[in-house]
Design an enzyme around this catalytic site. Sequence first.
Site, PDB file in Angstrom:
ATOM      1  N   ARG A  51       0.771  -1.163   0.047  1.00 51.46           N
ATOM      2  CA  ARG A  51      -0.094   0.027  -0.109  1.00 51.46           C
ATOM      3  C   ARG A  51       0.740   1.231   0.167  1.00 51.46           C
ATOM      4  NH1 ARG A  51      -4.165  -1.808   1.367  1.00 51.46           N
ATOM      5  NH2 ARG A  51      -2.990  -3.247   2.638  1.00 51.46           N
ATOM      6  N   THR A  52       1.996   1.498   0.854  1.00 47.20           N
ATOM      7  CA  THR A  52       2.392   2.628   1.167  1.00 47.20           C
ATOM      8  C   THR A  52       3.263   2.877  -0.045  1.00 47.20           C
ATOM      9  OG1 THR A  52       2.623   2.171   3.520  1.00 47.20           O
ATOM     10  CG2 THR A  52       4.001   3.902   2.633  1.00 47.20           C
ATOM     11  N   LYS A  80      24.284  -6.436   0.636  1.00 44.98           N
ATOM     12  CA  LYS A  80      25.757  -6.601   0.645  1.00 44.98           C
ATOM     13  C   LYS A  80      26.584  -5.779   1.713  1.00 44.98           C
ATOM     14  CE  LYS A  80      25.575  -6.163  -4.513  1.00 44.98           C
ATOM     15  NZ  LYS A  80      25.636  -5.254  -5.480  1.00 44.98           N
ATOM     16  N   ARG A 101      11.507   3.054   3.593  1.00 46.68           N
ATOM     17  CA  ARG A 101      10.722   2.396   4.776  1.00 46.68           C
ATOM     18  C   ARG A 101      11.749   1.449   4.930  1.00 46.68           C
ATOM     19  NH1 ARG A 101       5.242  -0.790   5.235  1.00 46.68           N
ATOM     20  NH2 ARG A 101       4.770   1.279   5.832  1.00 46.68           N
ATOM     21  N   HIS A 129       5.298   6.716  11.317  1.00 41.62           N
ATOM     22  CA  HIS A 129       4.741   6.402   9.889  1.00 41.62           C
ATOM     23  C   HIS A 129       3.891   7.714   9.833  1.00 41.62           C
ATOM     24  CE1 HIS A 129       3.431   4.731   6.411  1.00 41.62           C
ATOM     25  NE2 HIS A 129       2.656   3.752   6.787  1.00 41.62           N
TER      26      HIS A 129
END
Lengths: 306, 142
Positions: A51-52, A80, A101, A129
């Site tokens: 969604r985000t 890595k 995120r 958020h």
Amino acid sequence: MRHLISPLDFNVEETNSLLDLAEKIITDPSAFKNVCNGKKLATLFYEPSTRTRLSFEAAMLNLGGSVLGFSSADSSSAAKGESVADTIRVISSYADICAMRHPKEGAPMVASQYSRIPVINAGDGGHNHPTQTLTDLLTIKQLKGRLTDLKIGLCGDLKFGRTVHSLISSLSRYEGISFVMISPEELKLPDYIKHEVLEEKGIPYKEVTNLEEVMPDLDVLYMTRVQRERFFNEEDYIRLKDIYILDKKKMAHAGKDMLVMHPLPRVNEITTEVDDDPRAVYFKQAEYGVYVRMALILTLLEMEVQ
Amino acid sequence: MLNISGLNNGVVIDHIKAGEALNLYDYLDLDRYPGCIAIIKNAKSSKMGRKDIIKIEGTPEDIDLNMLAVVSESATINIIRGGILEEKKSPVLPEVIKDIFKCKNPRCITSIEQELPHIFTLTDKKTRTYRCRYCEQAFKVN
């Protein structure tokens, strides 16, 4: 250059201006369709989110810009061992703005310290958020017509639910707000939020365990999911996940104007039979998320729209 | 009793809880101080029974003595000038502490990125609460 790392990075006036801009976009989206021509948004998603990420990408595409990025840590240099600081230094040369995120709390804040482009926190673990909070505020403002004088019920996981913590902090800055916290003992709102936000500002609140009893008084019922990924112990998760389920029967206790909100994804805490109820606005809320992110991109890129 | 000559100019960190002087020496990063330093352990104290003392000759301007408020609440600072006690100070909690403690939140970005400094900001003087700059996890100092 501004970043959005915490929901409180914008003061009330700045938040209101951003919501006003989002409302202008809702009224006339076509006026904004080419505003970001030639601009690029990097979506740096170190953990999965449908969604985000898509909401950010839709927002930038709606503004005429383009998007690039990755959608899991495995497909980035993090696999890595590259640090957040090094990644953002490089991405700063590729894009004009980025949304990050990360499963680790504070990662977007670290990125903002090394970035040459605005960084938007698109969720950092159980911490912040802020664009969800802006989405929630826009939803309430659009559908209630105000952000003042509201009784907000928050239900479910109030301990780990970052959306709830951020919403409380943000709404506490408006007049006449009171909260009803509905949760089992194990998932109660952390003491520090009660002390540092609610009691510090003299915001009325009460804590209850029964949802039906308080529903008639609420202007907004904000449901949350008990999130498996926030638990270290699977046993606790299984015991608590089904504790509140909002169904048609419970909705009969609610006032005719009460909004049911949910940050989504929903699992089973709201039954699908509630979806057709006009008071259930969680899908509308997801739609508002795109508009608020459009307004945020424009604000952070300091784009003027005539 | 062991005799250590008095300071003419310098700082005496007194009333350190017995056994904590060496930890303080590390916390204050006194190893990099070029002047003369004496550490006295288990000295007799009417107030504390036993205490530690650190005597620092000269002016340790680069040493943040307020850090004492974080790591040793009982410690007091005596400034000596010309052989006499010029000033007695109680350390005040610094607004920011860096690399003294590690954030214990397993979800904090510092748990996987080892090179990041561990920075805490004072959020509540009364309860001596600091919060991690990155994840905002609360941390109370003794």
